[in-house]
Scaffold this motif. Structure first.
Motif, PDB file in Angstrom:
ATOM      1  N   ALA A 134      34.258  40.117 -36.162  1.00 24.72           N
ATOM      2  CA  ALA A 134      35.683  40.569 -36.610  1.00 24.72           C
ATOM      3  C   ALA A 134      35.672  41.093 -38.062  1.00 24.72           C
ATOM      4  CB  ALA A 134      36.671  39.206 -36.465  1.00 24.72           C
ATOM      5  N   TYR A 135      35.159  40.153 -38.963  1.00 25.86           N
ATOM      6  CA  TYR A 135      35.078  40.571 -40.447  1.00 25.86           C
ATOM      7  C   TYR A 135      34.172  41.687 -40.764  1.00 25.86           C
ATOM      8  CZ  TYR A 135      37.930  36.725 -41.872  1.00 25.86           C
ATOM      9  OH  TYR A 135      38.793  35.633 -41.984  1.00 25.86           O
ATOM     10  N   SER A 136      33.268  42.227 -39.895  1.00 26.08           N
ATOM     11  CA  SER A 136      32.445  43.457 -40.163  1.00 26.08           C
ATOM     12  C   SER A 136      33.231  44.326 -39.561  1.00 26.08           C
ATOM     13  CB  SER A 136      31.190  43.547 -39.257  1.00 26.08           C
ATOM     14  OG  SER A 136      31.770  43.328 -37.877  1.00 26.08           O
ATOM     15  N   VAL A 137      34.412  44.357 -38.749  1.00 32.71           N
ATOM     16  CA  VAL A 137      35.137  45.481 -38.528  1.00 32.71           C
ATOM     17  C   VAL A 137      36.031  45.708 -39.532  1.00 32.71           C
ATOM     18  CG1 VAL A 137      37.125  46.282 -36.842  1.00 32.71           C
ATOM     19  CG2 VAL A 137      35.057  45.124 -36.110  1.00 32.71           C
ATOM     20  N   SER A 138      36.756  44.715 -40.180  1.00 31.71           N
ATOM     21  CA  SER A 138      37.575  44.676 -41.309  1.00 31.71           C
ATOM     22  C   SER A 138      37.757  43.615 -42.062  1.00 31.71           C
ATOM     23  CB  SER A 138      39.106  44.982 -40.614  1.00 31.71           C
ATOM     24  OG  SER A 138      40.123  45.031 -41.908  1.00 31.71           O
ATOM     25  N   GLU A 139      37.466  43.302 -43.166  1.00 30.83           N
ATOM     26  CA  GLU A 139      37.358  42.193 -43.923  1.00 30.83           C
ATOM     27  C   GLU A 139      38.692  41.804 -44.389  1.00 30.83           C
ATOM     28  OE1 GLU A 139      35.228  42.526 -47.608  1.00 30.83           O
ATOM     29  OE2 GLU A 139      33.286  42.956 -46.455  1.00 30.83           O
ATOM     30  N   ASP A 140      39.831  42.678 -44.145  1.00 27.50           N
ATOM     31  CA  ASP A 140      41.458  42.281 -44.401  1.00 27.50           C
ATOM     32  C   ASP A 140      42.186  41.713 -43.305  1.00 27.50           C
ATOM     33  OD1 ASP A 140      41.052  43.841 -46.896  1.00 27.50           O
ATOM     34  OD2 ASP A 140      41.527  45.697 -45.758  1.00 27.50           O
TER      35      ASP A 140
END
Length: 285
Positions: free
Chosen positions: A25-31
């Motif tokens: 999930a964080y590889s998609v968006s760290e936000d």
């Protein structure tokens, strides 16, 4: 700005499976803002997964994305699906009955099958046993972060085609109400039934009334006793059983500061039946 992303699984936290989903999930968006619903679903228990979703989904803002992975059929022909609820949340899940209670009690307005040619973790095409990481966490993160819209999840399918598990409806029969023990309040051992508060109150009961509770499992008689209908646990002594209204506005049975489920070895599901009626008057001769 993205939307909240919640994970639910039967994986537990003893190994790195949940952490891998976070990493995808964080590889998609760290936000992203990621929370856990629970990772302690009983292994393979689709019914429990469905119930935990309905306890939670409608209390989160519109746009929130839930990823639920209880998937004993992983790698089979069952569909991977995303639904939009009537209150605007999204649920990413195998189409195996996990959406039963959301569909029935919250409402589903649209459903789409995940297009894995687009919405699948790159370089994971030969893995068929961890769709929670490779398809569901990845698609959920892309949807929550705004990388894709709901329409870009994949082709739309009829809402009626979303798989539901068999459900036994609660009913009133004269001076009693009957239903099933759907799920446990796990940590405290309370029994949560599918009997709505309004159906129960139609028996003419108020707080402090005495009720007769009978519990059976198929043909086995498990429990029968007179309990008080209480407003809260504080209305009865420690160790005393009670009937109360739970957070889903259904009737529940508990022991104050004890586990009713453990005390009487009671489980959940359609075979676990409960009947409640106003306690009969006892006449002494």
């Amino acid at each position: 700005m993205g939307h909240p992303l919640l994970f639910q699984t039967d994986f537990g936290l003893a190994d790195g499976a949940v952490s891998a989903m976070y990493g995808v999930a964080y590889s998609v968006s760290e936000d992203l803002k990621i929370s856990n619903l629970t990772h302690e679903i009983t292994p393979y228990d689709i019914w429990e997964a469905s119930y935990r979703l309905i306890q939670t989904v409608q209390y989160w803002p519109a746009g929130t994305v839930f990823v639920s992975v209880v998937d004993p059929g992983v790698g089979s022909t069952r569909r991977s699906i995303v639904v939009e609820t009537s209150s605007g949340q999204y649920v990413v899940s195998p189409d195996n009955g996990t959406l039963t209670h959301v569909k029935r009690m919250c409402g589903v307005v649209a459903a789409r099958v995940i297009d894995e040619s687009v919405n699948r973790l790159p370089n994971s095409g030969e893995s068929y046993t961890f769709h929670g990481r490779d398809i569901y966490a990845y698609t959920g993160a892309r949807l929550a972060s705004g990388v894709i819209t709901f329409e870009q999840v994949g082709p739309e399918v009829p809402v009626d085609s979303v798989v539901e598990l068999p459900v036994v409806e609660a009913r009133r029969e004269g001076d009693l109400v009957a239903g099933t023990i759907d799920v446990l309040d796990v940590r405290f051992g309370s029994l949560w039934t599918n009997i709505p508060r309004e159906m129960f109150l139609a028996l003419g009961l108020g707080h402090g009334s005495r009720v007769e509770v009978t519990i059976t499992n198929d043909t086995r008689h498990i429990y029968k006793n007179i309990l008080v209908y209480a407003k809260s646990f504080a209305d009865v002594y420690v160790g005393e059983p009670l009937v109360y209204v739970n957070s889903l506005d259904n009737i529940a049975v508990a022991i104050n500061q004890g586990s009713f489920a453990k005390a009487y070895n009671i489980g959940t599901g359609n075979s676990w039946k409960i009947q409640i009626r106003k306690a009969p008057k006892i006449i002494y001769e």
